[in-house]
Design a protein around this motif. Structure first.
Motif, PDB file in Angstrom:
ATOM      1  N   GLU A   9       0.581  -1.276   0.391  1.00  0.00           N
ATOM      2  CA  GLU A   9      -0.236  -0.217   0.211  1.00  0.00           C
ATOM      3  C   GLU A   9       1.008   1.109   0.058  1.00  0.00           C
ATOM      4  OE1 GLU A   9      -3.496  -0.399   2.636  1.00  0.00           O
ATOM      5  OE2 GLU A   9      -2.338  -1.601   3.591  1.00  0.00           O
ATOM      6  N   ASN A  10       2.075   1.309  -0.243  1.00  0.00           N
ATOM      7  CA  ASN A  10       2.728   2.612   0.297  1.00  0.00           C
ATOM      8  C   ASN A  10       3.958   2.047  -0.628  1.00  0.00           C
ATOM      9  OD1 ASN A  10       1.502   3.120   3.422  1.00  0.00           O
ATOM     10  ND2 ASN A  10       3.584   1.082   3.939  1.00  0.00           N
ATOM     11  N   SER A  11       3.737   1.510  -2.120  1.00  0.00           N
ATOM     12  CA  SER A  11       4.702   2.025  -3.230  1.00  0.00           C
ATOM     13  C   SER A  11       4.020   2.830  -4.247  1.00  0.00           C
ATOM     14  CB  SER A  11       5.476   0.563  -3.444  1.00  0.00           C
ATOM     15  OG  SER A  11       5.652   0.374  -4.752  1.00  0.00           O
ATOM     16  N   TYR A  12       3.914   3.264  -4.206  1.00  0.00           N
ATOM     17  CA  TYR A  12       3.415   4.476  -5.729  1.00  0.00           C
ATOM     18  C   TYR A  12       3.781   6.024  -5.332  1.00  0.00           C
ATOM     19  CZ  TYR A  12       1.145   7.229  -1.412  1.00  0.00           C
ATOM     20  OH  TYR A  12       1.122   7.830   0.077  1.00  0.00           O
ATOM     21  N   THR A  13       3.023   5.844  -7.170  1.00  0.00           N
ATOM     22  CA  THR A  13       3.026   7.525  -6.953  1.00  0.00           C
ATOM     23  C   THR A  13       2.029   8.765  -6.684  1.00  0.00           C
ATOM     24  OG1 THR A  13       2.581   6.821  -9.517  1.00  0.00           O
ATOM     25  CG2 THR A  13       5.073   7.237  -8.158  1.00  0.00           C
ATOM     26  N   VAL A  14       1.926  10.193  -7.385  1.00  0.00           N
ATOM     27  CA  VAL A  14       0.636  10.461  -7.021  1.00  0.00           C
ATOM     28  C   VAL A  14       0.241  11.420  -8.773  1.00  0.00           C
ATOM     29  CG1 VAL A  14      -1.269  12.143  -6.495  1.00  0.00           C
ATOM     30  CG2 VAL A  14      -0.140  11.208  -4.599  1.00  0.00           C
ATOM     31  N   GLU A  15      -0.225  11.667  -9.382  1.00  0.00           N
ATOM     32  CA  GLU A  15      -0.399  11.657 -10.931  1.00  0.00           C
ATOM     33  C   GLU A  15      -1.533  12.103 -10.945  1.00  0.00           C
ATOM     34  OE1 GLU A  15       2.425  10.505 -13.027  1.00  0.00           O
ATOM     35  OE2 GLU A  15       2.896   9.005 -11.517  1.00  0.00           O
ATOM     36  N   MET A  16      -1.136  13.426 -11.594  1.00  0.00           N
ATOM     37  CA  MET A  16      -2.221  14.523 -12.421  1.00  0.00           C
ATOM     38  C   MET A  16      -2.234  14.383 -13.685  1.00  0.00           C
ATOM     39  SD  MET A  16      -1.641  17.743  -9.638  1.00  0.00           S
ATOM     40  CE  MET A  16       0.472  17.893  -9.778  1.00  0.00           C
ATOM     41  N   LEU A  17      -3.558  14.230 -14.226  1.00  0.00           N
ATOM     42  CA  LEU A  17      -3.749  14.851 -15.878  1.00  0.00           C
ATOM     43  C   LEU A  17      -5.010  14.725 -16.643  1.00  0.00           C
ATOM     44  CD1 LEU A  17      -2.077  13.108 -18.411  1.00  0.00           C
ATOM     45  CD2 LEU A  17      -3.686  11.160 -17.917  1.00  0.00           C
ATOM     46  N   GLU A  18      -4.196  16.540 -17.563  1.00  0.00           N
ATOM     47  CA  GLU A  18      -5.471  16.548 -17.971  1.00  0.00           C
ATOM     48  C   GLU A  18      -5.718  16.492 -19.528  1.00  0.00           C
ATOM     49  OE1 GLU A  18      -7.471  21.415 -18.918  1.00  0.00           O
ATOM     50  OE2 GLU A  18      -5.413  20.876 -18.018  1.00  0.00           O
ATOM     51  N   LEU A  19      -6.886  16.037 -19.977  1.00  0.00           N
ATOM     52  CA  LEU A  19      -7.136  15.847 -21.275  1.00  0.00           C
ATOM     53  C   LEU A  19      -9.008  15.995 -21.382  1.00  0.00           C
ATOM     54  CD1 LEU A  19      -6.110  12.265 -21.697  1.00  0.00           C
ATOM     55  CD2 LEU A  19      -5.014  13.811 -22.579  1.00  0.00           C
ATOM     56  N   GLU A  20      -8.518  16.363 -22.544  1.00  0.00           N
ATOM     57  CA  GLU A  20     -10.136  17.141 -23.318  1.00  0.00           C
ATOM     58  C   GLU A  20     -10.399  17.586 -21.952  1.00  0.00           C
ATOM     59  OE1 GLU A  20     -10.739  16.594 -26.045  1.00  0.00           O
ATOM     60  OE2 GLU A  20      -9.070  14.631 -26.813  1.00  0.00           O
ATOM     61  N   GLY A  21     -10.110  19.217 -21.171  1.00  0.00           N
ATOM     62  CA  GLY A  21     -10.848  19.782 -20.138  1.00  0.00           C
ATOM     63  C   GLY A  21     -11.029  18.916 -19.470  1.00  0.00           C
ATOM     64  N   LYS A  22     -10.528  17.745 -19.582  1.00  0.00           N
ATOM     65  CA  LYS A  22     -11.538  16.856 -17.764  1.00  0.00           C
ATOM     66  C   LYS A  22      -9.950  16.904 -17.100  1.00  0.00           C
ATOM     67  CE  LYS A  22     -14.885  14.171 -20.255  1.00  0.00           C
ATOM     68  NZ  LYS A  22     -15.600  12.885 -20.794  1.00  0.00           N
ATOM     69  N   ASN A  23     -10.205  17.081 -15.521  1.00  0.00           N
ATOM     70  CA  ASN A  23      -8.868  16.893 -14.481  1.00  0.00           C
ATOM     71  C   ASN A  23      -8.623  15.506 -14.274  1.00  0.00           C
ATOM     72  OD1 ASN A  23      -7.245  19.940 -15.597  1.00  0.00           O
ATOM     73  ND2 ASN A  23      -9.014  19.984 -14.705  1.00  0.00           N
ATOM     74  N   LEU A  24      -8.034  14.881 -14.076  1.00  0.00           N
ATOM     75  CA  LEU A  24      -7.426  13.449 -13.055  1.00  0.00           C
ATOM     76  C   LEU A  24      -7.041  13.873 -12.159  1.00  0.00           C
ATOM     77  CD1 LEU A  24      -8.990  11.103 -12.359  1.00  0.00           C
ATOM     78  CD2 LEU A  24      -7.674  10.205 -14.747  1.00  0.00           C
ATOM     79  N   VAL A  25      -7.036  13.701 -10.858  1.00  0.00           N
ATOM     80  CA  VAL A  25      -5.804  13.700 -10.185  1.00  0.00           C
ATOM     81  C   VAL A  25      -6.029  11.736  -9.433  1.00  0.00           C
ATOM     82  CG1 VAL A  25      -4.435  13.796  -8.112  1.00  0.00           C
ATOM     83  CG2 VAL A  25      -5.878  15.610  -9.027  1.00  0.00           C
ATOM     84  N   TYR A  26      -5.136  10.862  -9.549  1.00  0.00           N
ATOM     85  CA  TYR A  26      -5.065   9.317  -9.150  1.00  0.00           C
ATOM     86  C   TYR A  26      -3.610   9.230  -8.773  1.00  0.00           C
ATOM     87  CZ  TYR A  26      -2.685   8.424 -12.958  1.00  0.00           C
ATOM     88  OH  TYR A  26      -1.385   8.647 -14.517  1.00  0.00           O
ATOM     89  N   PHE A  49      -4.405   1.829 -10.460  1.00  0.00           N
ATOM     90  CA  PHE A  49      -4.852   3.514 -10.113  1.00  0.00           C
ATOM     91  C   PHE A  49      -6.008   3.666  -9.398  1.00  0.00           C
ATOM     92  CE2 PHE A  49      -3.105   2.219 -14.711  1.00  0.00           C
ATOM     93  CZ  PHE A  49      -1.919   2.799 -14.677  1.00  0.00           C
ATOM     94  N   VAL A  50      -6.285   4.112  -8.959  1.00  0.00           N
ATOM     95  CA  VAL A  50      -7.229   4.839  -8.075  1.00  0.00           C
ATOM     96  C   VAL A  50      -7.167   6.003  -7.827  1.00  0.00           C
ATOM     97  CG1 VAL A  50      -8.213   4.407  -5.500  1.00  0.00           C
ATOM     98  CG2 VAL A  50      -6.543   2.366  -6.505  1.00  0.00           C
ATOM     99  N   PRO A  51      -8.825   6.514  -7.580  1.00  0.00           N
ATOM    100  CA  PRO A  51      -9.100   8.243  -7.516  1.00  0.00           C
ATOM    101  C   PRO A  51      -8.634   9.454  -6.352  1.00  0.00           C
ATOM    102  CG  PRO A  51     -10.615   7.159  -8.479  1.00  0.00           C
ATOM    103  CD  PRO A  51      -9.672   6.220  -8.532  1.00  0.00           C
ATOM    104  N   GLU A  52      -7.795   9.489  -6.781  1.00  0.00           N
ATOM    105  CA  GLU A  52      -6.765  10.074  -5.127  1.00  0.00           C
ATOM    106  C   GLU A  52      -7.849   9.998  -4.297  1.00  0.00           C
ATOM    107  OE1 GLU A  52      -3.650  11.198  -1.954  1.00  0.00           O
ATOM    108  OE2 GLU A  52      -3.658   9.425  -4.089  1.00  0.00           O
ATOM    109  N   VAL A  53      -8.546  11.376  -4.324  1.00  0.00           N
ATOM    110  CA  VAL A  53      -9.735  11.616  -3.529  1.00  0.00           C
ATOM    111  C   VAL A  53     -10.728  10.521  -2.619  1.00  0.00           C
ATOM    112  CG1 VAL A  53     -11.598  10.929  -4.973  1.00  0.00           C
ATOM    113  CG2 VAL A  53     -12.184  13.093  -3.290  1.00  0.00           C
ATOM    114  N   PHE A  54     -10.434   9.453  -2.585  1.00  0.00           N
ATOM    115  CA  PHE A  54     -10.742   8.121  -1.898  1.00  0.00           C
ATOM    116  C   PHE A  54      -9.352   8.449  -0.981  1.00  0.00           C
ATOM    117  CE2 PHE A  54     -12.487   4.951  -5.527  1.00  0.00           C
ATOM    118  CZ  PHE A  54     -13.777   6.099  -5.487  1.00  0.00           C
ATOM    119  N   TYR A  55      -8.373   8.908  -1.247  1.00  0.00           N
ATOM    120  CA  TYR A  55      -7.909   8.729   0.568  1.00  0.00           C
ATOM    121  C   TYR A  55      -7.696   9.907   0.731  1.00  0.00           C
ATOM    122  CZ  TYR A  55      -5.472   4.100  -1.969  1.00  0.00           C
ATOM    123  OH  TYR A  55      -5.085   3.131  -2.501  1.00  0.00           O
TER     124      TYR A  55
END
Length: 469
Positions: A9-26, A49-55
């Protein structure tokens, strides 16, 4: 033996991505080994891959870190290797399903699986059947092995794939925990867990391969010109490949084989004992006509009606009869001619071998093998016939009535109305057989859609939300 299949559970990165005007943080957990003894350690890994908002203690709609469905996406096409894929754009440059699924509130799991053509260091083929489905099963077992620590609900795993990936999705969902696959899973050191899943999304599944040639000719026999695509690079030296249409006419021998294969299909279809929703038998006579053909027409008519209701003008199609905005008749022969033939006969088990499916049924030492008695008998290259068990393990139809196989509860099958890569009958037989055995199977031929997948993600996600309530 030490358990190496523990989710970190501790081996991860937090990524941010914007495509077609949509923003995703996961949050991305990548490069996870799902086997103790992988055949190919670079391919047999998965990503979560998990929506960061869940954390952050948040949710998306009704979903949170513990109850979110797991969108189990494979990238297999043509039975080639299917590597793990990050959220972003697919090979066509379009926003991929993983990106949209995360925005919708699902946990995305992307397993890398072996495929045809792969070799180990000694030159042996390591991706022949049933490698891909065994890898998917092992990945499911890894998730169940880590239930409680892995994000999402392992009881709500929904497989998704297109073409050969759609076939694998249907196979994974039809063969849960079946002992046929156990020796392969044990040899690779898969977790000793269940590998059944909750549901399967199957776009244009290239499946039922050992009967696909006869199904194709039942549909296309009499259409002797075939239109396919040729890939090449322009003489100018540009890097971007050109795609051109190639028109070819079948030989007299191929026309004869087409007629013979068409004649074989009714016997196979009738052996399935299929029934419609009113318990009426779906059959074909020796000419290929009958209630099963009418059933195919009814599914196509529903697709046409849906398009008419959207306001599309279809009056120029003389094989469709429309009255007061309602479909009154579809002429089958006209519809098939409208779709056009794509493949020479035999479409899958070629008598000269060399097709993707011939390679799928190879061995460690042989690249290609036949997988139908017909093509083996007519082989131009004296090709070997694949083992009966290998052929059996790649066809979900063989397991739907098998009590030892735990079937998924829900299937969503989509076969484009102008998809020519396999017969419309293949998806129909799969859906009806599932329904006849108590499984919820949703089948449509979406209007205007060729051989493709993930084109109706909003509708797919609505379906997933509905079955997960």
């Amino acid at each position: 033996m030490k358990d190496n299949l523990i989710f970190d559970e501790n081996s991860y990165t937090v990524e941010m991505l914007e495509l077609e005007g949509k923003n995703l943080v996961y949050r991305a957990f990548e490069g996870i080994r799902y086997l103790n003894r992988p055949v190919d350690g670079k391919m047999q890994i998965l990503s979560i891959f998990v929506p960061e908002v869940f954390y952050k203690g948040g949710s998306i709609g009704a979903y949170n870190l513990k109850n979110a469905p797991i969108f189990f996406q494979n990238t297999v096409g043509g039975y080639m290797p299917g590597p793990s894929e990050r959220p972003g754009r697919n090979f066509m440059g379009n926003v991929n399903a993983s990106f949209e699924a995360l925005l919708h509130g699902y946990v995305v799991v992307s397993p890398g699986v072996r495929g045809r053509g792969m070799k180990d260091k000694s030159g042996r083929y390591i991706g022949t059947a049933p490698a891909a489905v065994c890898d998917l099963k092992a990945a499911v077992r890894f998730l169940r092995h880590n239930a409680g620590s892995v994000p999402g609900d392992v009881g709500k795993i929904i497989s998704n794939g297109t073409s050969a990936g759609g076939a694998l999705s249907s196979l994974l969902a039809s063969t849960g925990n079946h002992p046929d696959y156990e020796p392969y899973l044990k040899a690779m050191g898969a977790a000793e867990e269940s590998d059944h899943i909750f549901a399967a999304s199957c776009y244009c599944p290239i499946t039922n391969l050992d009967h696909a040639d006869m199904a194709y000719e039942w549909e296309f026999c009499g259409i002797n010109e075939y239109h396919t695509m040729k890939f090449g690079y322009p003489e100018s030296g540009e890097d971007k490949p050109e795609i051109t249409s190639v028109d070819v006419c079948m030989t007299d021998v191929q026309k004869q084989m087409s007629a013979e294969l068409k004649h074989q299909f009714p016997s196979y279809l009738n052996s399935l004992n299929l029934k419609d929703e009113e318990e009426n038998k779906l059959t074909l006579d020796e000419h290929g006509d009958g209630s099963f053909k009418e059933y195919i027409i009814s599914v196509a008519a529903a697709s046409v009606q849906k398009e008419l209701d959207r306001g599309t003008d279809l009056s120029g199609l003389d094989w469709i009869s429309i009255q007061d905005g309602k479909v009154k008749e579809i002429k089958f022969d006209g519809y098939i001619a409208f779709r056009t033939r794509m493949k020479v006969t035999p479409a899958f088990d070629n008598t000269a071998m060399g097709t993707p499916e011939n390679e799928l049924f190879g061995t460690e030492d042989l690249q290609y093998r036949h997988f139908t008695q017909y093509s083996r008998k007519h082989s131009e290259v004296n090709g070997e016939l694949a083992d009966e068990q290998q052929i059996r393990m790649m066809n979900p139809m063989n397991y739907i009535e098998d009590k030892k196989a735990e079937k998924a509860k829900h299937f969503r099958i989509r076969h484009g109305a102008v998809d020519r890569d396999t017969s419309l009958a293949v998806s129909a037989m799969l859906a009806v057989k599932l329904r006849n055995n108590g499984v919820d199977a949703d089948l449509e031929y979406p209007w205007g859609i060729p051989h493709a997948g993930d084109y109706d993600l909003e509708e797919l996600f609505t379906w997933i939300d509905g079955i997960c309530r």
